[in-house]
Design a protein around this motif. Structure first.
Motif, PDB file in Angstrom:
ATOM      1  N   GLU A 267       0.834  -1.189   0.000  1.00  0.00           N
ATOM      2  CA  GLU A 267       0.000   0.000   0.000  1.00  0.00           C
ATOM      3  C   GLU A 267       0.877   1.249   0.000  1.00  0.00           C
ATOM      4  OE1 GLU A 267      -2.871  -0.018   3.120  1.00  0.00           O
ATOM      5  OE2 GLU A 267      -3.939  -1.784   2.335  1.00  0.00           O
ATOM      6  N   GLY A 281      -0.373   2.246  -5.363  1.00  0.00           N
ATOM      7  CA  GLY A 281      -0.307   1.190  -4.377  1.00  0.00           C
ATOM      8  C   GLY A 281      -1.428   0.187  -4.570  1.00  0.00           C
ATOM      9  N   ASN A 283      -3.604  -0.542  -2.570  1.00  0.00           N
ATOM     10  CA  ASN A 283      -4.811   0.042  -1.998  1.00  0.00           C
ATOM     11  C   ASN A 283      -5.555   0.957  -2.951  1.00  0.00           C
ATOM     12  OD1 ASN A 283      -2.282   1.474  -1.458  1.00  0.00           O
ATOM     13  ND2 ASN A 283      -3.539   3.036  -0.474  1.00  0.00           N
TER      14      ASN A 283
END
Length: 445
Positions: A267, A281, A283
């Motif tokens: 992330e 990332g 995420n």
């Protein structure tokens, strides 16, 4: 419009930048970096040889480079051994003979060590280890974390980067891949960046990535993605081709040969732009297009920030204002909220914040303040209303074309905007850029 006086002529170990004078160096300009790198992932060990081709802009008895905490094995200037000393993140070099003004010379630095980010007021920036691999995120001061350089955005140069690492890992460097060959358990990747590029936009990404190719288009687009994220990536970046076409329509031709996207298996707080590349990332990939505005934002930086690079860090609104406004334009283009709706919403939110920041000169500690991004976009939206769509988008295309692969300032943008407006915009820009208090937002409420 109020502007600061020009910065004083830089000394040997200062760029003269109004915000970060200790990053960058005076007395010479870099033409080309040739980096030969060998990286061992497990011990995080980087060995390198940097050959830096320069031209002196004044007579030089010594010169300095920005560089991190590596062991320096030797330094040569013009092929001859040179004396050198270290002072924090400065490598000071004394050639055997002084260099006259206009001299072309090469500095060669041989080094080895454990690369680590450079500490700054925004946190640690530069070469960083991932769970399984490495990444480089250098804006604004992280480039010296992996190679000796003249670390200022206005000193743009070309690059050749050769990087050798363990064969199971894929390598992406900002530049066009020229060759790749394997010997025993390692693979060497060679990239060339032929467009003038500032140091902070050079990036290295190393990880267990599968290559993802987008459908054929005018601009070659490809990605490095962890296997587990393939399906979600295909959804989240499914409109990448449309976004590229839309931004080209608004801003003019994409300024590089290809566009590369890397999604790390870790992330990240925020996506990262590099020259011809953006890094996200894990995420930022969820299969729901939650972060598509960031996809647009990072792509827009290829025009504004990368091809057009600020000549001094105080002009950073020219990077972030355009990239943020691109998000609003894409929303309008793709059937989402209109740019006016988004502008009105963000205007209300920015109005609620303290009126203590001038986006034309936010100060070094607030270069990345949200208001620089959003008020920068609001300035462009207000300018669009003042000029009308035809003149505004003609201005934007001309701005991107005339300064392609160059450096830019607020003063230059104001001058070009007045040209396309056909009148003085002094009061307009004084209100939007130099006043902490925002003017009224034009357009329907």
């Amino acid at each position: 419009m109020i502007f600061k006086a020009a910065a004083p002529a830089p000394g040997a170990d200062t760029s003269g930048d109004s915000y970060l004078p200790r990053h960058g160096n005076g007395g010479y300009r870099v033409q080309h970096y040739d980096l030969e790198l060998d990286y061992r992932i497990g011990p995080n060990r980087l060995s390198g040889k940097a050959s830096i081709r320069c031209v002196s802009t004044q007579a030089l008895s010594r010169l300095s480079l920005d560089f991190g905490e590596f062991r320096i094995n030797r330094v040569l200037v013009g092929g001859k051994p040179a004396r050198f000393t270290r002072n924090q993140h400065k490598l000071n070099v004394k050639p055997q003979k002084s260099l006259p003004v206009g001299a072309e010379f090469t500095v060669e630095v041989h080094y080895v060590g454990n690369p680590k980010p450079i500490a700054g007021i925004w946190g640690d920036i530069g070469w960083d280890e991932l769970t399984d691999g490495s990444l480089v995120a250098s804006q604004p001061i992280g480039a010296p974390s992996w190679f000796p350089c003249n670390d200022h955005p206005a000193d743009k140069a070309t690059y050749r980067v050769s990087l050798t690492t363990a064969s199971p890992y894929a390598v992406f460097v900002t530049g066009n891949l020229k060759s790749q060959y394997t010997r025993a358990s390692t693979t060497t990747w060679v990239f060339e960046r032929n467009e003038p590029t500032p140091t902070y936009l050079m990036s290295v990404q190393i990880g267990r990535y599968d290559e993802f190719e987008f459908p054929p288009a005018r601009v070659l687009q490809r990605a490095g993605v962890p296997q587990r994220l393939h399906r979600d990536f295909a959804r989240d970046f499914g409109r990448q081709g449309q976004i590229m076409e839309s931004l080209e329509t608004m801003f003019g031709p994409y300024p590089f040969d290809e566009y590369v996207i890397v999604v790390t298996d870790d992330e990240l707080d925020d996506p990262i732009e590099a020259q011809g590349m953006s890094i996200f990332g894990a995420n930022h990939v969820d299969g729901k297009r939650t972060h598509e505005r960031l996809v647009v934002h990072e792509l827009a930086h290829q025009w504004f920030g990368n091809s057009l690079t600020v000549a001094d860090w105080r002009h950073i609104w020219l990077n972030e204002g355009f990239a943020t406004y691109a998000e609003w334009l894409w929303s309008e283009e793709s059937g989402g909220a209109s740019a006016q709706t988004l502008a009105r919403s963000w205007y209300t939110r920015m109005k609620a914040k303290p009126a203590d920041l001038k986006i034309a000169d936010p100060g070094v500690e607030r270069m990345f303040d949200e208001r620089v991004y959003k008020r920068g976009a609001l300035t462009l939206h207000a300018l669009r209303h003042a000029l009308g769509d035809d003149a505004f988008f003609a201005l934007v295309k001309a701005w991107a074309a005339e300064h392609r692969h160059g450096t830019v300032t607020t003063r230059e943008f104001v001058a070009m905007a007045e040209l396309y407006a056909g009148r003085s915009l002094r009061d307009f820009f004084r209100g939007w850029l130099d006043s902490p208090v925002m003017p009224a937002l034009p357009g329907p409420g």
